[in-house]
Design an enzyme around this catalytic site. Sequence first.
Site, PDB file in Angstrom:
ATOM      1  N   HIS A  91      50.439  47.217  32.461  1.00 18.37           N
ATOM      2  CA  HIS A  91      50.030  46.312  33.530  1.00 18.37           C
ATOM      3  C   HIS A  91      49.482  47.141  34.687  1.00 18.37           C
ATOM      4  O   HIS A  91      50.022  48.187  35.031  1.00 18.37           O
ATOM      5  CB  HIS A  91      51.217  45.469  33.995  1.00 18.37           C
ATOM      6  CG  HIS A  91      50.856  44.529  35.095  1.00 18.37           C
ATOM      7  ND1 HIS A  91      49.689  43.796  35.099  1.00 18.37           N
ATOM      8  CD2 HIS A  91      51.500  44.210  36.256  1.00 18.37           C
ATOM      9  CE1 HIS A  91      49.627  43.063  36.194  1.00 18.37           C
ATOM     10  NE2 HIS A  91      50.712  43.301  36.916  1.00 18.37           N
ATOM     11  N   CYS A 137      52.028  37.712  35.584  1.00 15.06           N
ATOM     12  CA  CYS A 137      51.277  38.902  35.144  1.00 15.06           C
ATOM     13  C   CYS A 137      51.531  39.254  33.685  1.00 15.06           C
ATOM     14  O   CYS A 137      50.771  40.010  33.081  1.00 15.06           O
ATOM     15  CB  CYS A 137      51.638  40.104  36.001  1.00 15.06           C
ATOM     16  SG  CYS A 137      51.339  39.844  37.734  1.00 15.06           S
ATOM     17  N   ASN A 142      45.248  44.515  41.174  1.00 16.72           N
ATOM     18  CA  ASN A 142      46.127  43.794  40.248  1.00 16.72           C
ATOM     19  C   ASN A 142      45.499  42.425  39.951  1.00 16.72           C
ATOM     20  O   ASN A 142      45.444  41.569  40.826  1.00 16.72           O
ATOM     21  CB  ASN A 142      47.507  43.647  40.904  1.00 16.72           C
ATOM     22  CG  ASN A 142      48.508  42.925  40.032  1.00 16.72           C
ATOM     23  OD1 ASN A 142      48.159  42.366  38.991  1.00 16.72           O
ATOM     24  ND2 ASN A 142      49.755  42.927  40.462  1.00 16.72           N
TER      25      ASN A 142
HETATM   26  O1  UT7 Z   1      51.973  42.230  39.241  1.00 16.76           O
HETATM   27  C1  UT7 Z   1      53.336  41.983  39.372  1.00 16.76           C
HETATM   28  C2  UT7 Z   1      54.041  43.182  39.660  1.00 16.76           C
HETATM   29  N1  UT7 Z   1      53.772  43.646  41.007  1.00 16.76           N
HETATM   30  C3  UT7 Z   1      54.113  44.867  41.287  1.00 16.76           C
HETATM   31  O2  UT7 Z   1      54.557  45.558  40.402  1.00 16.76           O
HETATM   32  C4  UT7 Z   1      54.039  45.358  42.713  1.00 16.76           C
HETATM   33  C5  UT7 Z   1      55.265  46.183  43.003  1.00 16.76           C
HETATM   34  N2  UT7 Z   1      55.364  46.702  44.348  1.00 16.76           N
HETATM   35  C6  UT7 Z   1      54.548  47.666  44.827  1.00 16.76           C
HETATM   36  O3  UT7 Z   1      53.609  48.055  44.157  1.00 16.76           O
HETATM   37  C7  UT7 Z   1      54.869  48.293  46.157  1.00 16.76           C
HETATM   38  O4  UT7 Z   1      56.174  47.933  46.542  1.00 16.76           O
HETATM   39  C8  UT7 Z   1      53.868  47.902  47.293  1.00 16.76           C
HETATM   40  C9  UT7 Z   1      52.521  48.548  47.049  1.00 16.76           C
HETATM   41  C10 UT7 Z   1      53.718  46.391  47.349  1.00 16.76           C
HETATM   42  C11 UT7 Z   1      54.387  48.377  48.645  1.00 16.76           C
HETATM   43  O5  UT7 Z   1      54.629  49.783  48.601  1.00 16.76           O
HETATM   44  P1  UT7 Z   1      55.981  50.382  49.191  1.00 16.76           P
HETATM   45  O6  UT7 Z   1      55.893  51.839  49.098  1.00 16.76           O
HETATM   46  O7  UT7 Z   1      57.114  49.702  48.445  1.00 16.76           O
HETATM   47  O8  UT7 Z   1      55.900  49.941  50.706  1.00 16.76           O
HETATM   48  P2  UT7 Z   1      56.897  49.047  51.579  1.00 16.76           P
HETATM   49  O9  UT7 Z   1      56.871  47.631  51.122  1.00 16.76           O
HETATM   50  O10 UT7 Z   1      58.202  49.721  51.594  1.00 16.76           O
HETATM   51  O11 UT7 Z   1      56.249  49.142  53.000  1.00 16.76           O
HETATM   52  C12 UT7 Z   1      56.290  50.347  53.709  1.00 16.76           C
HETATM   53  C13 UT7 Z   1      55.668  50.111  55.076  1.00 16.76           C
HETATM   54  C14 UT7 Z   1      56.214  48.909  55.826  1.00 16.76           C
HETATM   55  O12 UT7 Z   1      56.297  49.257  57.193  1.00 16.76           O
HETATM   56  P3  UT7 Z   1      57.719  49.615  57.859  1.00 16.76           P
HETATM   57  O13 UT7 Z   1      58.578  48.417  57.621  1.00 16.76           O
HETATM   58  O14 UT7 Z   1      58.203  50.827  57.097  1.00 16.76           O
HETATM   59  O15 UT7 Z   1      57.356  49.873  59.270  1.00 16.76           O
HETATM   60  C15 UT7 Z   1      55.140  47.874  55.671  1.00 16.76           C
HETATM   61  O16 UT7 Z   1      55.071  46.983  56.733  1.00 16.76           O
HETATM   62  O17 UT7 Z   1      54.264  49.899  54.923  1.00 16.76           O
HETATM   63  C16 UT7 Z   1      53.893  48.718  55.648  1.00 16.76           C
HETATM   64  N3  UT7 Z   1      52.792  48.086  54.960  1.00 16.76           N
HETATM   65  C17 UT7 Z   1      51.505  48.411  55.200  1.00 16.76           C
HETATM   66  N4  UT7 Z   1      50.946  49.310  56.015  1.00 16.76           N
HETATM   67  C18 UT7 Z   1      49.597  49.418  55.990  1.00 16.76           C
HETATM   68  C19 UT7 Z   1      52.843  47.118  54.016  1.00 16.76           C
HETATM   69  N5  UT7 Z   1      51.598  46.806  53.612  1.00 16.76           N
HETATM   70  C20 UT7 Z   1      50.747  47.604  54.322  1.00 16.76           C
HETATM   71  C21 UT7 Z   1      49.357  47.755  54.360  1.00 16.76           C
HETATM   72  N6  UT7 Z   1      48.818  48.676  55.200  1.00 16.76           N
HETATM   73  N7  UT7 Z   1      48.532  47.038  53.560  1.00 16.76           N
END
Ligand code: UT7
Length: 342
Positions: free
Chosen positions: A269, A128, A299
């Site tokens: 970004h 990225c 993204n």
């Molecule tokens: O381009 C390169 C750089 N990339 C980035 O900067 C991305 C950085 N990361 C992020 O933007 C965030 O971490 C995400 C958007 C990817 C995820 O957000 P989060 O608040 O960190 O969520 P999480 O990974 O902690 O997931 C929370 C919950 C999980 O469920 P449990 O384990 O708490 O039961 C996931 O399974 O949300 C669940 N989950 C979803 N639920 C509904 C993960 N993806 C989804 C989804 N829909 N699409």
Amino acid sequence: MKSQPRSSPPSVKRPGRSVSIVGTGSYLPERVLTNEDLSALVDTTDEWITTRTGIKTRRIAAKDEHTSDMAARAALAAMEQANVTAEEIDLILLATASPDMVFPATACFVQTKIGAKNAACLDVSAACAGFLFAVEIAQQFITSHTYNTVMVIGAEKLSSITNWTDRNTCVLFGDGAGVAILQHRSTATHGVISTHIGSNGDYNDILWMPGGGCRTPITAENAHQHLQTIHMSGKDVYKQAVTSMLDASKKALDKAGLTIEDIACVIPHQANVRIIEAIADRLKIPLDRFFINVDRYGNTSAAAVAIALDEANRSGRLKQGDFILMVVFGGGLTWASTVIEW
Ligand code: UT7
């Protein structure tokens, strides 16, 4: 918090030879994929995607529309705006994580598509962060008097390396291309002022595509494991993204002899609106100083800042004399920042 940048001109540390951004262009494929569309594919909702990422829609390229096709469309738009002919281009740098093929470089396909027969061509692999890595390389070639005109491209067909059964990643990414043409113009006072690039390979496995290279070729046995798709540990990447982009912003500002107060527009970004909000908060500048389009395109990795720069330019958001900060972060890990005077 002040909503306007400082008005008095600061003492800027300009590079020896001017490197102007003389034209920008972008291309987004026609097909719009909404959060509702995705909730029919995987167990997700518009509410989850919107609140966790700020993304509402993303664009998806057609089956026969490749990274080089999108790049070439954006390139032609930038050339028209810059009034630069294909023959004038000395170097094409194309940043991507989703090349048409491993080799030849996707930049070579673009060369043929736009007729830039005098250009040397190479791809830049910095995920990225690739577009600003390429801007730094372009600047080095121009300030060293090696080249006068460099086309810098960020282009991605991430839909081709997305695991469409993984809700953790498939809601995040989109396709598109953006281009900036960098050129030395003897009369110009504006342009690239400072650049900074950095990497940390210790975290290579929190954002990667583990299969398809020589380490893990795709075989009949592992074909079902989705190894040739983006794998990301979202929370780890999130933390690294915020700290790295803050640090990179400071480095480019220090090199330029500016402070964040001098910046009229930050083009970050476009991965997650929450990351952008966290950066605005830590930099102590209002969110309206940031250019944001992640809600519409998701993204698009190396293309993200390039597309945003073109949209900010064409929408009149960037005014002559404005100081602009671009800052990016990606797999590698990689990060980069650039300060320009518009
Ligand atoms: O381009 C390169 C750089 N990339 C980035 O900067 C991305 C950085 N990361 C992020 O933007 C965030 O971490 C995400 C958007 C990817 C995820 O957000 P989060 O608040 O960190 O969520 P999480 O990974 O902690 O997931 C929370 C919950 C999980 O469920 P449990 O384990 O708490 O039961 C996931 O399974 O949300 C669940 N989950 C979803 N639920 C509904 C993960 N993806 C989804 C989804 N829909 N699409």
